[in-house]
Structures are given as C-alpha cells and as structure tokens.
Write a protein that holds these residues in place. Structure first.
Motif, PDB file in Angstrom:
ATOM      1  N   SER A  87       0.829  -1.212   0.000  1.00 26.94           N
ATOM      2  CA  SER A  87       0.000   0.000   0.000  1.00 26.94           C
ATOM      3  C   SER A  87       0.857   1.253   0.000  1.00 26.94           C
ATOM      4  CB  SER A  87      -0.902   0.025   1.240  1.00 26.94           C
ATOM      5  OG  SER A  87      -1.912  -0.938   1.111  1.00 26.94           O
ATOM      6  N   GLY A  88       0.496   2.178  -0.878  1.00 23.47           N
ATOM      7  CA  GLY A  88       1.117   3.494  -0.887  1.00 23.47           C
ATOM      8  C   GLY A  88       2.456   3.607  -1.577  1.00 23.47           C
ATOM      9  N   ILE A  89       2.992   2.496  -2.103  1.00 22.36           N
ATOM     10  CA  ILE A  89       4.320   2.593  -2.733  1.00 22.36           C
ATOM     11  C   ILE A  89       4.224   3.264  -4.101  1.00 22.36           C
ATOM     12  CG2 ILE A  89       5.215   0.567  -1.516  1.00 22.36           C
ATOM     13  CD1 ILE A  89       5.025  -0.949  -4.245  1.00 22.36           C
ATOM     14  N   THR A  90       5.343   3.772  -4.558  1.00 17.52           N
ATOM     15  CA  THR A  90       5.430   4.404  -5.873  1.00 17.52           C
ATOM     16  C   THR A  90       5.293   3.363  -6.986  1.00 17.52           C
ATOM     17  OG1 THR A  90       6.800   6.148  -4.951  1.00 17.52           O
ATOM     18  CG2 THR A  90       6.879   5.858  -7.341  1.00 17.52           C
ATOM     19  N   ARG A 184       0.193  10.508  -2.142  1.00 22.52           N
ATOM     20  CA  ARG A 184      -0.995  10.623  -3.000  1.00 22.52           C
ATOM     21  C   ARG A 184      -1.582   9.271  -3.388  1.00 22.52           C
ATOM     22  NH1 ARG A 184       0.770  13.929  -7.932  1.00 22.52           N
ATOM     23  NH2 ARG A 184       2.541  12.523  -7.715  1.00 22.52           N
ATOM     24  N   VAL A 185      -0.827   8.204  -3.125  1.00 19.96           N
ATOM     25  CA  VAL A 185      -1.300   6.862  -3.472  1.00 19.96           C
ATOM     26  C   VAL A 185      -2.083   6.292  -2.292  1.00 19.96           C
ATOM     27  CG1 VAL A 185      -0.619   4.501  -4.048  1.00 19.96           C
ATOM     28  CG2 VAL A 185       0.625   6.432  -5.051  1.00 19.96           C
ATOM     29  N   HIS A 186      -3.314   5.924  -2.543  1.00 21.05           N
ATOM     30  CA  HIS A 186      -4.147   5.295  -1.520  1.00 21.05           C
ATOM     31  C   HIS A 186      -4.340   3.838  -1.890  1.00 21.05           C
ATOM     32  CE1 HIS A 186      -4.921   9.157   0.335  1.00 21.05           C
ATOM     33  NE2 HIS A 186      -5.148   9.638  -0.887  1.00 21.05           N
TER      34      HIS A 186
END
Length: 195
Positions: A87-90, A184-186
């Motif tokens: 979760s949330g990684i680029t 910004r990544v959910h």
C-alpha cells in the motif's frame, strides 16, 4: 508501521541471514566471505537508503556461485516481507547511473511478477577473483524472489568493476524510488487492486 524483515535460509550449500529496513539510512553490515560481493552489497544498501545486514557463509571452496545466488534469493524474500501489502508505494522507477566510462540503466516494477531482463555485456570474466557472470545470478535470484520486474541495461562501459558497480548502484537507486511511499497513493497502485 515498520517496513523491515529478517529472513534466514540454510541449505547444504549456504547459511544466510538478511535483515532489510526499507526506511533506513543506508547503514550496512555485510559479511559473505566474497570480498567484491561485500563491496557491491554495501553499495546496494548505501544507495537504496535501506539498512542492510547480510551474514552469509557458503561453500566458497567450490566457488562463489551458491553464496551470491542465494543471497539474492534471501534478499528478494526480505523485500517481499518488508513491503507487506505494498500500500502506498510508488511502484515504478527507472534510474541511469554513471561511473566513469560506465553507464547503466535500471528500471523496476514492483509487480508481483518476478523476472530479470539483463543486458549487461562484460568482456572480462573476473574482477579480482569474482566471476563477473555472478552479477546476473544475483539479480536473477533477487528479482524472482522479490516478485519484481527488473530491467538492467548497460548503455556504456569498458571496465568490469565499473560496469558491475554501476549496475548495483542503479538497481539500488531504482529500488529506493520504487518502494518509496507516495502520500498521493491510496491503497495498492494498481487498477486490479493487487500486486
């Protein structure tokens, strides 16, 4: 939540423990019995900003192959564990690193599909006592067990030491960028909802 893992693997050929902290500062404690490989792993940790401990013993009286390949496998397993649900990684990254005359590109997709695409021609068979083909073996084990798609391409290079060190540093910088948390990544960065 800590993004770290410790993995131990013991076989008839090697005994390896790797500890990886993805949110470290690049601190390294490396001991594999293969001097040049220790140097490369230190570069990998330092330039990825991952804290990396690798303690390995292997049948180096045969050659360095099993030790180098198996460290790649265990490091890949540690990366999977440290990433958790991703979760949330680029997720994606690509980096080109120069080292004197050598120039190497590394590109990563933390895809869950472990595969290495290696185009790193090295004329010399050895750097000191280290077989240059073992660079491929290390990254193949790492990519497969980490579940990452990894491309490594030599753009320029003559000196075998420079080319290999460039490859390790390029992969390190690509890992650093790909596993970085993007606010910004959910959830998981995939239209499928899983990696």
């Amino acid at each position: 939540m800590a993004r770290s893992a410790t993995v131990t693997r013991k076989t008839g050929e090697t005994d390896i423990t790797v500890t990886l902290d993805l949110d470290g500062t690049g601190a390294c404690d490396i001991s594999t019995g293969v001097g040049f490989f220790d140097h490369m792993l230190s570069a990998l940790g330092r330039h990825s900003l991952c804290d990396l401990t690798v303690h390995a013993t292997g049948d180096t009286w045969v050659d360095d192959h099993h030790t180098v390949e198996d460290v790649g496998i265990v490091l890949g397993q540690a990366l999977v564990q440290a990433l958790g649900d991703k979760s949330g990684i680029t997720r994606f990254s690509d980096v080109t690193v120069p080292m004197d005359e050598a120039l190497v590109l590394a590109a990563i997709d933390v895809s869950g599909r472990g595969e290495l695409y290696w185009d790193v021609p090295i004329a010399a068979q050895k750097v000191g006592t280290f077989d240059t083909e073992l660079g491929h073996e290390f990254f193949q084990g790492f990519a497969r067990d980490a579940g990452i798609t990894l491309h490594v391409r030599e753009i320029a290079g003559e000196n075998a030491h420079h080319i290999l060190e460039c490859a390790f540093k390029a992969v390190a910088r690509a890992v650093r960028a790909a596993v970085e948390i993007d606010p910004r990544v959910h959830g998981v960065p995939s239209t499928k909802g899983s990696l």
